[in-house]
Scaffold this motif. Structure first.
Motif, PDB file in Angstrom:
ATOM      1  N   PRO A 274       0.829  -1.209   0.000  1.00 57.17           N
ATOM      2  CA  PRO A 274       0.000   0.000   0.000  1.00 57.17           C
ATOM      3  C   PRO A 274       0.864   1.260   0.000  1.00 57.17           C
ATOM      4  CG  PRO A 274       0.058  -0.969   2.179  1.00 57.17           C
ATOM      5  CD  PRO A 274       0.801  -1.916   1.282  1.00 57.17           C
ATOM      6  N   GLY A 275       0.285   2.336  -0.497  1.00 54.24           N
ATOM      7  CA  GLY A 275       0.983   3.630  -0.439  1.00 54.24           C
ATOM      8  C   GLY A 275       1.935   3.842  -1.590  1.00 54.24           C
ATOM      9  N   SER A 276       2.624   4.977  -1.560  1.00 53.34           N
ATOM     10  CA  SER A 276       3.558   5.307  -2.625  1.00 53.34           C
ATOM     11  C   SER A 276       4.897   5.717  -2.032  1.00 53.34           C
ATOM     12  CB  SER A 276       2.967   6.422  -3.495  1.00 53.34           C
ATOM     13  OG  SER A 276       2.482   7.448  -2.682  1.00 53.34           O
ATOM     14  N   ASP A 279       8.462  11.234  -0.613  1.00 54.76           N
ATOM     15  CA  ASP A 279       8.818  12.453  -1.323  1.00 54.76           C
ATOM     16  C   ASP A 279      10.261  12.792  -0.976  1.00 54.76           C
ATOM     17  OD1 ASP A 279       9.062  14.918  -2.379  1.00 54.76           O
ATOM     18  OD2 ASP A 279       7.581  15.887  -1.089  1.00 54.76           O
ATOM     19  N   ARG A 282      11.502  15.956   0.939  1.00 55.94           N
ATOM     20  CA  ARG A 282      11.498  15.950   2.404  1.00 55.94           C
ATOM     21  C   ARG A 282      11.506  14.505   2.873  1.00 55.94           C
ATOM     22  NH1 ARG A 282       6.669  19.841   2.112  1.00 55.94           N
ATOM     23  NH2 ARG A 282       7.102  19.263  -0.023  1.00 55.94           N
ATOM     24  N   ALA A 290       8.965   3.044   6.451  1.00 53.76           N
ATOM     25  CA  ALA A 290       8.089   2.915   7.618  1.00 53.76           C
ATOM     26  C   ALA A 290       6.625   3.253   7.360  1.00 53.76           C
ATOM     27  CB  ALA A 290       8.641   3.747   8.774  1.00 53.76           C
ATOM     28  N   PRO A 291       6.331   4.355   6.624  1.00 52.62           N
ATOM     29  CA  PRO A 291       4.911   4.696   6.422  1.00 52.62           C
ATOM     30  C   PRO A 291       4.114   3.612   5.696  1.00 52.62           C
ATOM     31  CG  PRO A 291       6.311   6.538   5.797  1.00 52.62           C
ATOM     32  CD  PRO A 291       7.219   5.370   6.038  1.00 52.62           C
ATOM     33  N   ARG A 292       4.821   2.725   4.970  1.00 52.45           N
ATOM     34  CA  ARG A 292       4.109   1.700   4.216  1.00 52.45           C
ATOM     35  C   ARG A 292       4.338   0.310   4.814  1.00 52.45           C
ATOM     36  NH1 ARG A 292       6.185   2.478  -1.773  1.00 52.45           N
ATOM     37  NH2 ARG A 292       4.436   1.129  -2.336  1.00 52.45           N
ATOM     38  N   CYS A 293       5.122   0.259   5.881  1.00 52.29           N
ATOM     39  CA  CYS A 293       5.556  -1.041   6.394  1.00 52.29           C
ATOM     40  C   CYS A 293       4.499  -1.649   7.315  1.00 52.29           C
ATOM     41  CB  CYS A 293       6.870  -0.870   7.162  1.00 52.29           C
ATOM     42  SG  CYS A 293       7.526  -2.422   7.777  1.00 52.29           S
ATOM     43  N   PRO A 294       4.184  -2.905   7.114  1.00 49.44           N
ATOM     44  CA  PRO A 294       3.181  -3.531   7.980  1.00 49.44           C
ATOM     45  C   PRO A 294       3.693  -3.735   9.408  1.00 49.44           C
ATOM     46  CG  PRO A 294       4.107  -5.148   6.467  1.00 49.44           C
ATOM     47  CD  PRO A 294       4.661  -3.815   6.053  1.00 49.44           C
ATOM     48  N   HIS A 295       5.026  -3.704   9.577  1.00 50.09           N
ATOM     49  CA  HIS A 295       5.583  -3.963  10.904  1.00 50.09           C
ATOM     50  C   HIS A 295       6.102  -2.714  11.572  1.00 50.09           C
ATOM     51  CE1 HIS A 295       5.353  -8.080   9.594  1.00 50.09           C
ATOM     52  NE2 HIS A 295       6.157  -7.818   8.567  1.00 50.09           N
ATOM     53  N   ALA A 296       5.763  -1.536  11.021  1.00 52.45           N
ATOM     54  CA  ALA A 296       6.384  -0.306  11.502  1.00 52.45           C
ATOM     55  C   ALA A 296       6.203  -0.127  13.003  1.00 52.45           C
ATOM     56  CB  ALA A 296       5.797   0.894  10.765  1.00 52.45           C
ATOM     57  N   MET A 297       7.302   0.293  13.625  1.00 52.41           N
ATOM     58  CA  MET A 297       7.291   0.511  15.080  1.00 52.41           C
ATOM     59  C   MET A 297       7.644   1.971  15.345  1.00 52.41           C
ATOM     60  SD  MET A 297       9.455  -2.921  15.901  1.00 52.41           S
ATOM     61  CE  MET A 297      10.718  -2.481  14.787  1.00 52.41           C
ATOM     62  N   ASN A 301      10.054   5.268  12.905  1.00 54.76           N
ATOM     63  CA  ASN A 301       9.832   6.661  12.535  1.00 54.76           C
ATOM     64  C   ASN A 301      10.832   7.579  13.211  1.00 54.76           C
ATOM     65  OD1 ASN A 301       7.680   6.276  10.782  1.00 54.76           O
ATOM     66  ND2 ASN A 301       6.216   6.182  12.476  1.00 54.76           N
TER      67      ASN A 301
ATOM     68  N   MET C  10       9.790   1.907  22.256  1.00 49.66           N
ATOM     69  CA  MET C  10      10.024   2.200  20.851  1.00 49.66           C
ATOM     70  C   MET C  10       9.682   1.005  19.965  1.00 49.66           C
ATOM     71  SD  MET C  10      10.844   5.294  20.790  1.00 49.66           S
ATOM     72  CE  MET C  10      11.546   5.723  19.216  1.00 49.66           C
ATOM     73  N   ALA C  12       6.969  -0.593  20.174  1.00 49.01           N
ATOM     74  CA  ALA C  12       5.519  -0.677  20.006  1.00 49.01           C
ATOM     75  C   ALA C  12       5.165  -0.314  18.565  1.00 49.01           C
ATOM     76  CB  ALA C  12       4.838   0.291  20.958  1.00 49.01           C
ATOM     77  N   PRO C  13       4.082  -0.880  18.038  1.00 55.13           N
ATOM     78  CA  PRO C  13       3.688  -0.541  16.663  1.00 55.13           C
ATOM     79  C   PRO C  13       3.544   0.968  16.496  1.00 55.13           C
ATOM     80  CG  PRO C  13       2.358  -2.340  17.478  1.00 55.13           C
ATOM     81  CD  PRO C  13       3.192  -1.882  18.632  1.00 55.13           C
ATOM     82  N   ALA C  14       3.988   1.452  15.356  1.00 58.30           N
ATOM     83  CA  ALA C  14       3.938   2.886  15.104  1.00 58.30           C
ATOM     84  C   ALA C  14       2.496   3.341  14.982  1.00 58.30           C
ATOM     85  CB  ALA C  14       4.692   3.217  13.835  1.00 58.30           C
ATOM     86  N   ARG C  16      -0.156   5.638  13.282  1.00 56.68           N
ATOM     87  CA  ARG C  16      -0.209   6.355  11.996  1.00 56.68           C
ATOM     88  C   ARG C  16      -1.655   6.644  11.648  1.00 56.68           C
ATOM     89  NH1 ARG C  16       2.228   2.123   7.940  1.00 56.68           N
ATOM     90  NH2 ARG C  16       2.242   0.407   9.402  1.00 56.68           N
ATOM     91  N   ALA C  21      -0.016   6.922   4.569  1.00 56.10           N
ATOM     92  CA  ALA C  21       0.655   6.118   3.568  1.00 56.10           C
ATOM     93  C   ALA C  21       0.428   6.672   2.159  1.00 56.10           C
ATOM     94  CB  ALA C  21       0.161   4.681   3.658  1.00 56.10           C
ATOM     95  N   GLU C  22      -0.717   7.285   1.962  1.00 55.99           N
ATOM     96  CA  GLU C  22      -1.036   7.801   0.631  1.00 55.99           C
ATOM     97  C   GLU C  22      -0.770   9.297   0.537  1.00 55.99           C
ATOM     98  OE1 GLU C  22      -1.868   6.028  -1.834  1.00 55.99           O
ATOM     99  OE2 GLU C  22      -2.600   4.136  -1.025  1.00 55.99           O
TER     100      GLU C  22
END
Lengths: 338, 309, 391
Positions: A274-276, A279, A282, A290-297, A301, C10, C12-14, C16, C21-22
């Motif tokens: 998901p996502g793109s 940018d 920035r 991370a913004p698209r990662c299913p495991h993001a912690m 970020n 840290m 812990a799941p982020a 969002r 994401a989009e």
């Protein structure tokens, strides 16, 4: 172990546009040994082409290498001047581009475009260069080579044009061939032929190849080692079998999950990521994925993960490989058992 | 290749035929025009016209007679000057118009293209800005304004060049400058944008990736391709140099065809108007044909497309 | 491993938000918003637009506000400059006369204190051999040496100018027939702009109709129609215009007719090209598949997408129409006197170029500035509409 043919260290390239600095490549390092095929895979905008353009000194005017070295046979390509670089280009290092329809000059015969390359780098007569061009056309299997030298690019099909491009690239027996998405613009059947040809010629001539693609299938078939790029960075790298068997980065796993496996008849759903892409004006402070990662912690970020060793020349840039990180099946499970 | 040439030649003939027909019937539509029998003219001209076109014949017959005359390069007698033929009028003005026109064309190519290249290669730096400012002025200010201002400054005020005539070689400066000013600017702008576009092409990247020297990349790969659009407008350029000469020859009092043409318009010398128009059309057709052939040499794709048809 | 310790929370799941994401950095604009934004940012184009608006307003309202008409002649006050050096002579009775010397026609004109031109001063004596004229101001006498263009008192003392004065009765001076230049300029702008706009409009309709029809019909009809266009456009359009003018005689209407009936070929080509490419676009096919009717497709899909190139062509057509009109008027084929257009004004100014070079300035500046304005606006529009330049 012999010294690598090409050794890129901490390469960073930015484009300075009216909207600001676009950080296209951020600290890329890799090595390439003579005769090796390195696949670089990533989505468009991941910085894979820019990495190679930086090495070749072919960046467009707004782009600049701001840091890093690229040692080719001990010489740093980044600091070479245009004369020295142009003597190397097409000679020791050559390149094939994505779109054979536009990469050849429409107003010159294909023969001329091969011959001028030979004449630039070799002290030979025109007749000798022509003979060499015929030899090259035969090498890349263009039928009735001598006659076809006089043709113009528009008289060729896409696949044939890419063969011409390959002939130009091989004209001076390069030690390194960079192929930037060489099959993307071609029909599927032609893609196979061109890939097979590239692999065969690589085996025969023994040059090193950097194969840039967004197609993991192409990598699996052709490359020895793989570099997975995302957001201008290397996310994962390793030997091709190892990486495909044990993808150690969620992004690589995402990529693998999004291609169909024809041998698999269990009717898995293809899962797109998901996502793109981020940018690059920035870039995020932490992991770009991370913004698209299913495991993001939270940590993802907060800070950029380093490249963690995942064994046997296999490295991955993911916090999950931190010894204190929670274990995630498929990415770090093997690591635990190992 | 031959198919293309034949096709262009056919088009040329069709166009010429259309022009002759159009001018004939337009002139016939003029009240008191040359192909009507009721008018007040000098008797010898009336007689000459009558002898040539048999004004009592039906219109279509007169048309055929006129067409026959044109095909044998005879444009008939003048409508206003007894004993003068349109051929003589043209022959008298031709050398002057040819000389200024050819010089202007040379200036257009020899100045416009290099200026465009310099601008493109120095994009957004001062040479580019300078060329673009001059070119913008050249495109926006009408040629007759340039001509009169130049006439005032250089001929009347500074006295560097004569105010009229071509007896002195310096007399060529202002007419040629005024005639070519617009097109030098136009070509400079075109060459600039065309070269900038060419520089962005993938094959320019290929040429650099092959290790070719900067000069080779630029001149062999860049210039040739970017000149194609420049060549295509050369036909219209010639056409406009011709029409531009109407005003320029008037201002500088040059006895060229353009001046004769304007004179014949004010004098209502209908046969001369008609003849000179057809002559212009013929000259243009030939020039456009030459340009097309040049284009063929520069761009092999045209040949291919024409053959494929 | 040399890894530093990382706080457990840290891992812990982020957190969002769903849209992150989009997330796209640049705010997205519609096509026309983007065009407007970029046109707005283009200074020369906006300057051009501003100038055009001012010009149109001046052409519409200027002649209504002017004290003079474009045709009213006053041969006694011909070729008066807009700016002159005045001289003052005070006679024995204390009456001061203010006047200026027009070097072009060697006349003295009386000027009122407010800067209005009151009239011609008559010489009391003319000596043609010595090239001298005498003027009496009460008891004082001033001698004008026409050869040396000098003014002096009878006793030989030179008369010094008292200062510069802007011509308050004719702000831009008068022409060779004593007509007010400003009034004629404004009227000329009216004619030139009307010719340009009307002719462009006529061109627009013919071009859109012809090109649209060719593109819409396609096939053989298209081929034939485009061949006709090709034949027409090989000949310089000026020639057609001249021929038409010869047939219909000079005058405002013929100019409009001549220009209007000839310059549509570019428009026709562009419209046809647009229609042809758009016919092959997927979204048109999609609309068709979904059962949209032909008029609906034309209005909803083809038209909005063709507007850009058509608009640019229109903007570029107007200056060419202005130019052609002035060109025709310049060689004597345009509007007929006493009507004025920038072309006739320039050509009239050229007649008096030697004596009154400044008369060329106003018509030349007017037409050049207008050409600049339209060129800048056209360039700006083209850049703003070019999708390749979108950021």
């Amino acid at each position: 172990m012999s010294a690598p043919l090409l050794s890129v260290t901490n390469l960073s390239t930015s484009f300075f546009t009216s909207r600001g600095e676009v950080q296209a490549v951020r600290g890329v390092s890799f090595e390439l040994r003579a005769g090796e095929i390195l696949g670089i895979v990533g989505e468009s905008g991941s910085g894979k082409s820019i990495t190679c353009m930086s090495i070749m000194g072919l960046l467009r005017s707004s782009g600049r290498v701001i840091d890093g070295t690229a040692l080719f046979e001990g010489r740093d390509l980044i600091t070479l001047d245009e004369d020295e670089l142009s003597a190397l280009r097409g000679n020791d290092i050559s390149m094939i581009f994505q779109d054979p329809m536009t990469s050849l000059n429409p107003t010159l015969t294909v023969g001329e475009q091969v011959i001028e390359t030979i004449l630039r780098h070799r002290k030979v007569s025109r007749a000798e260069a022509r003979a060499r061009a015929i030899e090259l056309f035969e090498l890349v299997r263009i039928p009735s080579a001598a006659k076809r030298l006089r043709s113009y690019p528009h008289e060729f099909s896409g696949g044939m044009r890419q063969r011409v491009m390959i002939a130009i690239a091989l004209a001076c027996d390069p030690k390194l061939l960079i192929a930037d998405e060489p099959t993307t613009a071609l029909d599927v059947t032609i893609q196979r032929q061109i890939l097979a040809l590239l692999k065969e010629l690589q085996g025969r001539l023994g040059m090193a190849v950097i194969l840039i693609t967004h197609d993991l299938g192409v990598i699996a078939e052709t490359a020895d080692r793989v570099l997975v790029m995302y957001g201008g960075m290397v996310m994962e790298e390793g030997p091709v079998r190892e990486l495909f068997a044990r993808p150690s980065h969620p992004y690589t796993r995402g990529l693998l999950a999004s291609i169909p496996d024809l041998r698999d008849d269990t009717h898995h759903r293809l899962t797109p990521i998901p996502g793109s892409p981020p940018d690059m004006l920035r870039p995020p402070k932490g992991c770009p994925f991370a913004p698209r990662c299913p495991h993001a912690m939270a940590q993802c970020n907060a800070a950029l993960p380093p490249l963690y060793d995942a064994g046997e020349g296999h490295r991955a840039r993911c916090w999950l490989h931190h010894p204190e990180a929670p274990r995630v099946a498929g990415i770090t499970a093997e690591l635990v058992t190992a | 290749m031959t198919a293309y040439v034949v096709q262009r030649m056919l088009l040329m003939l069709v166009t010429l035929f259309a022009i002759i027909t159009l001018t004939f019937f337009l002139m016939h539509a003029v009240p008191g025009g040359p192909f009507t029998s009721e008018k007040i003219l000098q008797p010898e001209i009336q007689a000459a016209l009558n002898a040539k076109y048999h004004l009592d014949d039906p219109l279509w017959l007169q048309y055929l007679t006129y067409l026959k005359g044109v095909l044998s390069f005879d444009l008939g007698p003048s409508f206003k000057y007894a004993g003068m033929s349109v051929n003589q009028i043209i022959a008298e003005g031709l050398p002057v118009t040819m000389k200024t026109g050819a010089l202007a064309l040379i200036c257009v190519v020899a100045l416009g293209v290099p200026l465009g290249i310099v601008a493109a290669l120095n994009r957004n730096r001062w040479p580019d800005t300078l060329v673009m400012v001059i070119a913008t002025i050249g495109v926006a200010v009408p040629s007759y304004v340039i001509a009169t201002v130049a006439l005032y400054v250089f001929a009347l005020r500074l006295g560097w060049v004569p105010t009229f005539g071509l007896d002195d070689w310096r007399g060529y400066f202002l007419p040629v400058f005024a005639l070519s000013g617009f097109w030098i600017s136009f070509i400079a702008r075109l060459a600039r944008s065309s070269l900038l576009e060419t520089l962005q092409q993938d094959y320019m990247m290929t040429a650099r990736a092959k290790g070719l020297r900067r000069g080779t990349v630029l001149f062999k790969h860049g210039l040739r391709n970017s000149l194609i659009p420049v060549v295509t407008v050369l036909g219209p350029v010639v056409a406009n140099l011709l029409t531009g000469s109407f005003v320029i020859e008037q201002i500088f009092a040059l006895p060229g065809i353009g001046r004769h043409f304007v004179l014949s318009i004010t004098n209502r010398d209908y046969t001369a108007i008609m003849g000179i128009t057809i002559f212009y059309a013929a000259v243009l057709m030939v020039m456009i044909f030459i340009v097309d052939m040049l284009y063929l040499v520069l761009d092999p794709r045209i040949k291919y497309r024409a053959d494929a048809k | 491993m040399t890894d530093t310790h990382i706080a457990p929370e840290m891992w812990a799941p982020a957190t969002r938000d769903g849209a992150a994401a989009e997330y796209i950095a640049a705010p997205s604009l519609t096509f026309w918003q983007d065009v407007r934004k970029r046109l707005w940012a283009n200074k020369p184009a906006m300057l051009g637009l501003g100038f055009i608006i001012l010009l149109v307003l001046a052409a519409i309202f200027g002649p209504l506000l002017s004290r003079h008409t474009y045709f009213e002649q006053n041969l006694k006050l011909s070729n008066i400059p807009p700016l002159f050096q005045t001289y003052e002579v005070t006679d024995g009775a204390g009456a001061t006369t203010r006047f200026f010397f027009n070097s072009g026609n060697l006349n003295l004109y009386e000027v009122t204190p407010s800067g209005e031109v009151a009239g011609l001063l008559r010489a009391t004596k003319k000596d043609l051999i010595k090239k001298q004229q005498q003027f009496k101001f009460g008891d004082r006498e001033v001698v004008l040496d026409t050869a040396r263009q000098q003014l002096s008192f009878a006793d030989g003392a030179a008369l010094a100018p008292s200062g510069w004065q802007w011509n308050m009765s004719h702000w831009l001076g008068t022409d060779q027939l004593g007509r007010d230049v400003l009034a004629r300029q404004l009227y000329g702008a009216r004619i030139s702009l009307t010719v340009a706009f009307v002719a462009t409009l006529v061109n627009f309709f013919i071009g859109v109709f012809y090109g649209g029809l060719a593109g819409y019909l396609g096939g053989k009809a298209d081929t034939i129609m485009m061949r006709v266009v090709e034949v027409i456009s090989t000949i310089p359009l000026t020639l057609y215009v001249i021929l038409i003018m010869v047939v219909f005689n000079s005058g405002f209407l013929s100019v409009v007719l001549a220009i209007g009936s000839v310059y549509w070929v570019d428009m026709a080509r562009i419209v046809r090209g647009q229609i042809l490419t758009l016919k092959q676009q997927d979204y048109v096919a999609a609309a068709r598949t979904m059962g949209a009717s032909t008029p609906r497709i034309l209005v909803r899909h083809l038209l909005p997408n063709s507007v850009g190139p058509i608009l640019v062509t229109l903007t570029m057509l107007i200056p060419s129409a202005i130019f052609i009109e002035s060109f025709m008027s310049f060689i004597g084929l345009g509007v007929t006197p006493p009507e004025a257009s920038w072309g006739t004004l320039t050509s009239e100014a050229v007649e008096t170029l030697r004596a009154y070079p400044y008369q060329l300035f106003f018509p030349a500046a007017a037409i050049s500035l207008t050409m600049f304005a339209f060129n800048f606006l056209g360039d700006g529009l083209r850049d703003a509409l070019d999708p390749r330049l979108r950021t």
